[in-house]
Write a protein that holds these residues in place. Structure first.
Motif, short mmCIF file in Angstrom:
data_model
loop_
_atom_site.label_atom_id
_atom_site.label_comp_id
_atom_site.label_asym_id
_atom_site.label_seq_id
_atom_site.Cartn_x
_atom_site.Cartn_y
_atom_site.Cartn_z
N GLU A 1 0.83 -1.21 0.00
CA GLU A 1 0.00 0.00 0.00
C GLU A 1 0.85 1.25 0.00
O GLU A 1 0.45 2.30 -0.55
CB GLU A 1 -0.94 -0.01 1.21
CG GLU A 1 -2.08 -1.01 1.08
CD GLU A 1 -2.94 -1.10 2.33
OE1 GLU A 1 -2.53 -0.53 3.37
OE2 GLU A 1 -4.01 -1.75 2.28
N LEU A 2 2.04 1.20 0.61
CA LEU A 2 2.95 2.34 0.60
C LEU A 2 3.39 2.68 -0.82
O LEU A 2 3.79 3.82 -1.10
CB LEU A 2 4.18 2.05 1.47
CG LEU A 2 3.97 1.97 2.97
CD1 LEU A 2 5.24 1.52 3.68
CD2 LEU A 2 3.52 3.33 3.53
N TYR A 3 3.33 1.70 -1.71
CA TYR A 3 3.67 1.92 -3.12
C TYR A 3 2.42 2.09 -3.98
O TYR A 3 2.52 2.10 -5.21
CB TYR A 3 4.50 0.74 -3.64
CG TYR A 3 5.90 0.69 -3.08
CD1 TYR A 3 6.94 1.42 -3.66
CD2 TYR A 3 6.20 -0.10 -1.97
CE1 TYR A 3 8.24 1.37 -3.15
CE2 TYR A 3 7.49 -0.16 -1.45
CZ TYR A 3 8.50 0.58 -2.05
OH TYR A 3 9.78 0.52 -1.55
N GLY A 4 1.28 2.18 -3.34
CA GLY A 4 0.04 2.40 -4.07
C GLY A 4 -0.45 1.21 -4.86
O GLY A 4 -1.12 1.36 -5.89
N THR A 5 -0.13 0.01 -4.37
CA THR A 5 -0.55 -1.20 -5.08
C THR A 5 -0.95 -2.27 -4.06
O THR A 5 -0.82 -2.06 -2.85
CB THR A 5 0.58 -1.72 -6.00
OG1 THR A 5 0.09 -2.80 -6.79
CG2 THR A 5 1.77 -2.19 -5.19
N SER A 6 -1.46 -3.37 -4.55
CA SER A 6 -1.87 -4.45 -3.66
C SER A 6 -0.86 -5.59 -3.73
O SER A 6 -0.19 -5.79 -4.74
CB SER A 6 -3.27 -4.96 -4.03
OG SER A 6 -3.30 -5.37 -5.38
N SER A 7 -0.76 -6.35 -2.65
CA SER A 7 0.22 -7.43 -2.59
C SER A 7 -0.22 -8.59 -3.48
O SER A 7 -1.39 -8.98 -3.47
CB SER A 7 0.41 -7.90 -1.15
OG SER A 7 -0.83 -8.29 -0.59
N PRO A 8 0.72 -9.16 -4.25
CA PRO A 8 0.38 -10.28 -5.12
C PRO A 8 0.23 -11.57 -4.32
O PRO A 8 0.72 -11.69 -3.20
CB PRO A 8 1.59 -10.36 -6.06
CG PRO A 8 2.72 -9.81 -5.26
CD PRO A 8 2.13 -8.75 -4.38
N LYS A 9 -0.43 -12.53 -4.91
CA LYS A 9 -0.56 -13.83 -4.28
C LYS A 9 0.79 -14.55 -4.31
O LYS A 9 1.60 -14.35 -5.20
CB LYS A 9 -1.62 -14.67 -5.00
CG LYS A 9 -3.03 -14.13 -4.87
CD LYS A 9 -4.03 -15.02 -5.60
CE LYS A 9 -5.45 -14.49 -5.46
NZ LYS A 9 -6.43 -15.36 -6.19
N ASN A 10 1.00 -15.36 -3.30
CA ASN A 10 2.16 -16.26 -3.28
C ASN A 10 3.50 -15.55 -3.10
O ASN A 10 4.55 -16.13 -3.39
CB ASN A 10 2.21 -17.12 -4.54
CG ASN A 10 2.61 -18.55 -4.25
OD1 ASN A 10 2.18 -19.11 -3.24
ND2 ASN A 10 3.41 -19.16 -5.11
N VAL A 11 3.49 -14.30 -2.61
CA VAL A 11 4.75 -13.59 -2.44
C VAL A 11 5.38 -13.88 -1.09
O VAL A 11 6.59 -13.72 -0.91
CB VAL A 11 4.54 -12.06 -2.62
CG1 VAL A 11 3.82 -11.45 -1.41
CG2 VAL A 11 5.87 -11.35 -2.85
#
Length: 356
Positions: free
Chosen positions: A289-299
């Motif tokens: 979220e700090l980068y303005g995106t959502s976390s991908p699956k399986n990371v």
């Protein structure tokens, strides 16, 4: 010729003694006030699993101490790396409680665990310096950062870095939090050598200590079953730790990536200290979220479900398991960017960005 701090071998000691959540069903849990918790144990245990993700954990057998586990994990890492143990410049062991003989709570830190490991492994070279690191759960990752600094200063080229702990011997059986902790050891060999692919190795790091109001969020305290016993056990202010971690850890992880010149989209895996499944998931979510995106699956691979929280051992053990294809659905390939991160007593936070 560009030199880099590269992990060339890994190892782990995972105890065979499995304690499932059901094994705690006959415990009587108490509040910090000394009064029994009124909820049924099945309810307590189910709530615990939903929050932490832990179904089982591992305890060391009675005849095995933290230094014994460390030596096994270290020897595996040495074999994996293929180096001559007598060429090591350092043996660094991260822990919090030293060797604690079974059925006691007496910490033994003299001689240091690193010296004991050197003795067990039979490494005779005097120039191989052995010392311990005590930085709470982030201790092993701290030793990685520390060794990288030694490398760049021209003071070492090959180190054995181990995290080991027998937390089962410092837990209060009357405390619900006792179900979190476990035993184990993980190790890597870190070498300063030419990068085969260019850009390999440690790319950057970040570290912080917050020790004003945060200093006692994880501490040693008396047992909750008040019976006049002054024995001290590991204690956590769970809500405080959770709130602190969510506020501070994502920022430190972002600082590490930014200093490394790595985009969040380049990160292949995030190996975070296996402290609490829900907390770790939220930390990773907030990082993206700090980068303005959502976390991908399986990371974010996890091992806490079956290994529990073994403090300094969690990250090197997890890396060893993935490197050896022991975590389903996760693998590491050459060129992958790994973000390591940890948080724990002190309160301390650190992160390392690493290209495989």
């Amino acid at each position: 010729m560009q030199l880099a701090s590269i992990i060339t071998g890994t190892g782990a000691y995972i105890p065979n003694d499995i304690r499932k959540n059901a094994d705690f069903s006959d415990h009587t849990f108490f509040k910090s006030s000394g009064t029994p918790i009124s909820a049924h144990n099945d309810t307590i245990i189910e709530k615990f699993k939903n929050i932490t993700g832990i179904s089982e954990r591992r305890y060391a057998p009675a005849h095995i101490n933290a230094s014994d586990m460390a030596a096994v994990a270290g020897w595996q890492a040495l074999i994996s790396s293929g180096i001559d143990p007598e060429t090591l410049d350092q043996i660094v062991v991260a822990h919090n409680f030293g060797d604690i003989p079974y059925d006691t709570i007496q910490s033994q830190n003299v001689p240091s665990l690193a010296c004991r490991v050197k003795h067990i492994l039979g490494i005779s070279r005097p120039e191989c310096i052995a010392f311990d690191v005590l930085v709470g759960c982030p201790g092993w990752l701290h030793s990685v950062i520390q060794s990288h600094a030694w490398f760049t200063a021209g003071m070492a080229q090959k180190v054995l870095l181990i995290g080991t702990e027998t937390l089962s011997r410092v837990i209060d059986p009357a405390d619900r939090d006792s179900m979190i902790f476990s035993d184990g050891a993980g190790a890597v060999v870190l070498e300063y050598q030419p990068s085969a692919t260019g850009g390999q190795g440690i790319l950057g790091y970040a570290a912080q200590t917050h020790s004003i109001e945060e200093v006692d969020y994880i501490n040693m305290g008396k047992g909750y079953k008040q019976n006049g016993n002054d024995t001290l056990f590991i204690k956590m202010k769970g809500r405080k730790v959770y709130e602190y971690a969510l506020k501070r850890v994502p920022l430190a992880m972002k600082e590490c990536l930014d200093k490394s010149g790595i985009s969040i989209n380049e990160v292949s895996k995030i190996l975070i200290h296996q402290a609490n499944e829900k907390m770790d998931e939220e930390i990773v979510k907030r990082l993206y979220e700090l980068y303005g995106t959502s976390s991908p699956k399986n990371v974010m691979p996890m091992s806490i479900q079956w290994l529990g929280n073994s403090s300094v051992a969690t990250i090197p053990t997890l890396y060893h398991l993935i490197r050896n294809n022991k975590i389903a659905g996760h693998k590491i390939s050459g060129g992958d960017i790994i973000l390591f991160a940890s948080v724990g007593a002190g309160m301390n936070i650190n992160a390392v960005c690493y290209r495989v």
